[in-house]
Design an enzyme around this catalytic site. Structure first.
Site, mmCIF file in Angstrom:
data_model
loop_
_atom_site.group_PDB
_atom_site.id
_atom_site.type_symbol
_atom_site.label_atom_id
_atom_site.label_comp_id
_atom_site.label_asym_id
_atom_site.label_seq_id
_atom_site.Cartn_x
_atom_site.Cartn_y
_atom_site.Cartn_z
ATOM 1 N N ASP A 94 56.868 -7.908 38.418
ATOM 2 C CA ASP A 94 58.190 -7.354 38.138
ATOM 3 C C ASP A 94 58.197 -6.189 37.146
ATOM 4 O OD1 ASP A 94 57.591 -8.594 35.726
ATOM 5 O OD2 ASP A 94 58.907 -10.300 36.077
ATOM 6 N N GLU A 116 53.240 -12.819 43.700
ATOM 7 C CA GLU A 116 54.244 -13.462 42.863
ATOM 8 C C GLU A 116 55.649 -13.006 43.298
ATOM 9 O OE1 GLU A 116 53.725 -14.550 38.393
ATOM 10 O OE2 GLU A 116 55.290 -13.008 38.451
ATOM 11 N N GLU A 130 63.111 -6.383 34.399
ATOM 12 C CA GLU A 130 62.220 -7.085 35.326
ATOM 13 C C GLU A 130 62.940 -7.654 36.562
ATOM 14 O OE1 GLU A 130 60.165 -7.118 31.344
ATOM 15 O OE2 GLU A 130 62.210 -7.494 32.050
ATOM 16 N N HIS A 207 59.362 -11.615 22.661
ATOM 17 C CA HIS A 207 59.304 -10.153 22.677
ATOM 18 C C HIS A 207 60.291 -9.484 23.626
ATOM 19 C CE1 HIS A 207 57.016 -11.205 26.271
ATOM 20 N NE2 HIS A 207 57.312 -10.006 26.706
ATOM 21 N N ARG A 209 63.258 -7.690 25.679
ATOM 22 C CA ARG A 209 64.305 -6.772 25.227
ATOM 23 C C ARG A 209 65.629 -7.486 24.989
ATOM 24 N NH1 ARG A 209 63.547 -1.031 26.597
ATOM 25 N NH2 ARG A 209 61.443 -0.751 27.406
ATOM 26 N N HIS A 240 54.567 -9.384 18.390
ATOM 27 C CA HIS A 240 54.540 -8.171 19.200
ATOM 28 C C HIS A 240 54.556 -6.936 18.303
ATOM 29 C CE1 HIS A 240 55.655 -5.317 22.404
ATOM 30 N NE2 HIS A 240 55.275 -6.251 23.251
#
Length: 364
Positions: A94, A116, A130, A207, A209, A240
């Site tokens: 993704d 996937e 994603e 991590h 967004r 991160h």
């Protein structure tokens, strides 16, 4: 059968590496186009699996926007596809590299296989970007390698022809088992390196967004409260590199003695950290798939997950990011729920996904 594999992030590389190695083992001509969307983290995985890309686009720039990344990627990938005559293109998951690799393949009329395939949250902004990347890739792809029955059902609802879908399990299990088999001595050394062999700890990653700002702050407050109340429990948190994440984490946990904050680690090191942990708290998708193979319960720090199989199987629990709910979920892991989750079976496969993908392509 001449195949190109396009990827650019660490998770993609982890999940495509066993497929690439299996193809080479069977004498199939496969070439890697590495976008290097995430430069350093990608290189760590390539080195671990002893893979050298045929093309390295080195696309990463500091502070680049999604729009900038998109325009540069499609141009660079298109140049390669016009030069090489590939029979098919394989992309994974993704990421922006996934979608743009698929789009460039479509422009060049090359069939796309989506590894996937079929994961959905049905919320285009969660996770962002994603969810839309995988939906758009699914629209372009001819072949869909679904990790689970649920993923296949998602694709069928979108009118994908069933003959072009096959359930394979997830290649991340192939990768994990390869590392466990080939790198066990290294794993034990890593546990000694971080002085974690005799510590009881929760492994944390966060991590995404959509969790920047208030969500991650709320989670860190819950963690701080919990470890201050629980004398034996530590946390290990590879933080991160994004300044937005690091600033919040350090502000709340930076002075906590039982909070072991470290820089992001290589994949091999992360497996060692997972293997020695008590359980895991994460907003990552891939970890939800890997953790059950190590018997590690997972608390998912998100509102939704595109991997509901983990929730249904009992290997993971969706707990969101509200401080009160996160703290309560951690308290519940002191009960019999922990044993129940740690003994649940992995719904994401048995380590033969790569073999199934190759067999499907051979029959086309």
């Amino acid at each position: 059968m001449k195949t190109a594999m396009i990827f650019g992030t660490r998770p993609e590389a982890i999940k495509m590496a066993p497929l690439y190695k299996k193809m080479k083992e069977k004498g199939i001509e496969a070439k890697i186009i590495a976008t290097a969307q995430h430069r350093e983290m990608l290189d760590q995985v390539l080195e671990l699996f002893e893979i050298k890309p045929d093309y390295d686009l080195n696309i990463m720039k500091k502070g680049q926007t999604l729009s900038e990344l998109t325009s540069r990627l499609v141009t660079k990938i298109d140049e390669i596809l016009k030069k090489e005559k590939f029979d098919n293109i394989l992309v994974h998951g993704d990421t922006t590299s996934t979608f743009l690799g698929s789009l460039a393949a479509f422009y060049n009329k090359i069939p796309v296989g989506h590894v996937e395939a079929g994961l959905r949250t049905n919320d285009i902004y969660n996770p962002y970007p994603e969810e839309m990347n995988r939906r758009l890739t699914g629209t372009i792809a001819q072949y869909h390698f679904a990790p689970t029955q649920k993923a296949k059902e998602n694709l069928l609802k979108e009118n994908i022809d069933e003959k072009n879908i096959t359930i394979t399990g997830n290649t991340v299990i192939d990768a994990l088992l390869w590392v466990k088999q080939n790198k066990q001595k290294d794993i034990e050394k890593i546990k000694e390196k971080y002085n974690i062999k005799d510590k009881k700890y929760i492994l944390i990653t966060m991590h995404r967004r959509e969790n920047w700002g208030e969500p991650i702050e709320s989670v860190m407050k819950a963690i701080k409260k919990y470890i201050n109340e629980n004398k034996e429990m530590h946390i290990v948190f590879p933080v991160h590199l994004n300044p937005v994440v690091r600033e919040t984490v350090n502000k709340i946990l930076g002075k906590e003695e039982k909070a072991i904050l470290i820089d992001p680690v290589e994949y091999l090191e992360f497996i060692a950290l997972m293997d020695a942990s008590h359980y895991i708290m994460t907003d990552s998708g891939g970890i939800q798939e890997e953790a059950p193979s190590l018997g590690k319960p997972t608390l998912v720090l998100r509102k939704t997950t595109e991997r509901p199989e983990a929730i249904k199987a009992g290997t993971a629990k969706l707990i969101g990011t509200e401080e009160k709910e996160v703290y309560q979920a951690m308290k519940e892991m002191e009960t019999e729920q922990y044993e129940k989750m740690s003994k649940a079976s992995n719904p994401f496969g048995d380590g033969t996904a790569s073999e199934k993908i190759i067999q499907f392509l051979k029959n086309k």
